[in-house]
Design an enzyme around this catalytic site. Sequence first.
Site, short mmCIF file in Angstrom:
data_model
loop_
_atom_site.label_atom_id
_atom_site.label_comp_id
_atom_site.label_asym_id
_atom_site.label_seq_id
_atom_site.Cartn_x
_atom_site.Cartn_y
_atom_site.Cartn_z
CB SER A 145 0.14 2.08 6.24
OG SER A 145 1.20 1.60 5.44
CE1 TYR A 158 -2.91 3.31 1.77
CE2 TYR A 158 -0.55 3.01 2.08
CZ TYR A 158 -1.85 2.63 2.34
OH TYR A 158 -2.09 1.55 3.16
#
Length: 250
Positions: A145, A158
């Site tokens: 990501s 995350y």
Amino acid sequence: MTSNVAIVTGASSGIGAATARRLAEHGASVALVARRADRLDELALEIENAGGVALAVEADITDRAQAEAAVQQVVERLGRLDILVNNAGLMLLGPIVGADAEEWDRMISINVQGLLSMTRAALPHLLQAADDGGRRVADIVNISSIAGRVAWNGYGVYNLTKFGVNGFTESLRQEVTQRHVRVGVLEPGGVATELASHNSPEIHREMITPFLEQTEILAPEDIADGVAYMVTRPRHASIGELWIMPTDQA
Ligand SMILES: NC(=O)c1ccc[n+]([C@@H]2O[C@H](COP(=O)([O-])OP(=O)(O)OC[C@H]3O[C@@H](n4cnc5c(N)ncnc54)[C@H](OP(=O)(O)O)[C@@H]3O)[C@@H](O)[C@H]2O)c1
């Protein structure tokens, strides 16, 4: 890539489903790995009706034995393994202060341990495929990501998992690239999928809705195109890292 066999984890929705469709269109036989068997069966049927080859493999990749059995099943049924797309993931946002540690464990077990188990189980088969006939190549594409490069308030664990995936990808790339297993990381910006849906209503109100209101968003197919680009390069060209951002964030 007519005779290639690919595994896509998290193929029951979002980026994984779009990637499986795209790789099948490029001629790969595609193994669809996730927990929701009904969705995998539906996608396998869709791919087969379009003339492709697909195998639905129900597995919870946070369980190492299930990850290993999934890879084994693919090799037994489809004969080889050329491409692993580590895509399954979970994003739970929120402050570190007062956080629910169980949510952290879930993210770490999917985004990190699941990816490691699938990679470990797949590597001997990928090395064998790359060695087979002298002119072949095998691929691992890890879906990280932009949160693997940039940290934001509220993305703490995350961020931790995706920064970890980026570092691991680079290390593994150096280990196996000379043996013709290309290892690359793909880092999307915001994509319209179910990823944010696991967050609480408060997090939707405070973080996710404001983000969606102020930015363009990518489609899962944009990321699938990126994966297909990476795995269809000529044998001598290895894409180590690919960002895909919405135009207004680039
Ligand atoms: N959407 C975005 O904005 C965005 C941006 C950057 C990066 N990414 C990354 O892209 C990847 C795909 O996410 P997405 O956006 O497509 O989200 P998604 O629609 O929520 O898909 C997540 C997939 O992971 C699978 N999965 C979750 N836990 C699993 C487990 N224990 N075992 C096997 N499969 C499991 C889910 O399938 P089951 O529930 O059926 O198991 C589902 O197919 C993730 O790694 C995510 O971090 C997404």
